[in-house]
Enzyme design. Structure first.
Site, mmCIF file in Angstrom:
data_model
loop_
_atom_site.group_PDB
_atom_site.id
_atom_site.type_symbol
_atom_site.label_atom_id
_atom_site.label_comp_id
_atom_site.label_asym_id
_atom_site.label_seq_id
_atom_site.Cartn_x
_atom_site.Cartn_y
_atom_site.Cartn_z
ATOM 1 N N ASN A 11 0.871 -1.180 0.000
ATOM 2 C CA ASN A 11 0.000 0.000 0.000
ATOM 3 C C ASN A 11 0.906 1.226 0.000
ATOM 4 O OD1 ASN A 11 -1.807 2.036 0.488
ATOM 5 N ND2 ASN A 11 -2.290 1.418 2.592
ATOM 6 N N LYS A 13 0.046 4.251 -0.234
ATOM 7 C CA LYS A 13 -0.588 5.443 0.372
ATOM 8 C C LYS A 13 -0.355 6.671 -0.532
ATOM 9 C CE LYS A 13 0.079 3.296 4.822
ATOM 10 N NZ LYS A 13 -0.004 3.408 6.257
ATOM 11 N N GLU A 96 -7.007 4.436 7.835
ATOM 12 C CA GLU A 96 -6.722 5.865 7.640
ATOM 13 C C GLU A 96 -7.909 6.558 6.978
ATOM 14 O OE1 GLU A 96 -2.947 5.488 5.627
ATOM 15 O OE2 GLU A 96 -2.003 4.846 7.497
ATOM 16 N N GLU A 165 -5.702 -5.386 10.253
ATOM 17 C CA GLU A 165 -4.683 -4.369 10.515
ATOM 18 C C GLU A 165 -5.002 -3.642 11.819
ATOM 19 O OE1 GLU A 165 -2.581 -3.137 6.661
ATOM 20 O OE2 GLU A 165 -4.279 -1.803 6.928
ATOM 21 N N SER A 210 3.134 -2.836 10.330
ATOM 22 C CA SER A 210 4.565 -2.923 10.639
ATOM 23 C C SER A 210 5.217 -4.236 10.224
ATOM 24 C CB SER A 210 4.817 -2.634 12.130
ATOM 25 O OG SER A 210 4.433 -1.306 12.430
#
Ligand code: PEP
Length: 257
Positions: A11, A13, A96, A165, A210
């Site tokens: 990802n 982002k 997010e 996640e 992470s």
């Protein structure tokens, strides 16, 4: 039980310019060395078409999709637009976006359904906050999220994957214990079976938060972990490909056994 082929999806982002296409090419070329693993990169929507052209045959995806087919939704991207640009998958419900764009579970469900309907593979993200983890409500909150956001049915060729996640593990360097990951993935797997019957067994359940080269082998060896959604460590081939290699090593071990 036969294990599912692992999927390692990056990802990116809000990272990625034309100058980064060379890195995408490197990742795609090196990923070819691990045919036992499915590898994908989810890039900013404006980069999808150029990325897909740069790496034919490699899976490029979006990071979000609108639930409507088309219409008055300024600034949004429909599932058909993603497909048209060359994407083969999309993320929906990333924490997010759930936070900054206030996306509800119902909206995430509609987004997942709009993607699957046109043939886009979908990675649907769920995960608990640190508060919920600390008060012992992690499993209850994630299964609740799932109940409210799983697409109604799995039809056609497009595949659904779930990414677990934990919000507190994203971009923080913190990672749950193997026991916590195993417990959550087993609960998600059980919910998928309840919801989809036998079809639930082919939905991959990814871990995200992470993941890096140093912990990937341990994460991939956990029962019911069918891959990873990787943020920061997916930006550079030097960080990302060792994670793909770790998935490949576990996959290789599974097929020898
Ligand atoms: C993510 O944002 O989906 C993610 C897993 O990020 P990171 O790997 O950087 O924690």
């Amino acid at each position: 039980m036969t294990s599912l082929k692992k999927l390692v999806a990056g990802n990116w982002k809000m990272h990625g310019l034309s100058s980064d296409l060379a890195e995408i090419r490197t990742i795609a070329e090196q990923a070819r060395g691990y045919p036992q693993v499915d590898v994908a990169l989810c890039v900013p929507s404006i980069l999808i078409e150029r990325a897909a052209r740069a790496v034919p045959g490699f899976a490029i995806g979006g990071q979000d999709v609108h639930y409507a087919e088309k219409g008055a939704h300024t600034g949004c991207t429909s599932a058909l637009m993603l497909l048209d640009a060359g994407a083969v998958l999309t993320i929906v419900g990333h924490s997010e976006r759930r936070d900054a764009q206030r996306e509800s579970d119902a909206e995430v469900k509609a987004k997942a359904e709009s993607g699957l309907l046109v043939g886009l593979n979908v990675i649907l993200c769920v995960g608990e906050s640190l508060d919920l983890r600390e008060c012992g409500k992690a499993v209850e909150s994630v299964t609740g999220q799932l109940d409210r956001s799983l697409p109604g049915n799995l039809h056609g060729e497009a595949e659904l994957a779930i990414a677990y996640e934990p919000i507190w593990a994203i971009g923080t360097g913190k990672i749950p214990t193997t026991g916590q990951i195993a417990e959550m993935h087993a609960a998600i797997r059980a919910r998928l079976r309840e919801c989809y019957g036998a079809d639930g067994a082919r939905v991959r359940v990814l871990y995200g938060g992470s993941v890096k080269a140093s912990n990937a082998g341990e994460v991939f060896s956990i029962t019911d972990v069918d891959g990873a959604l990787v943020g920061g460590a997916s930006l550079m081939a030097g960080d990302f490909i060792p994670i793909v290699a770790a998935a490949g090593a576990v996959e290789g071990a599974a097929s020898i056994a």
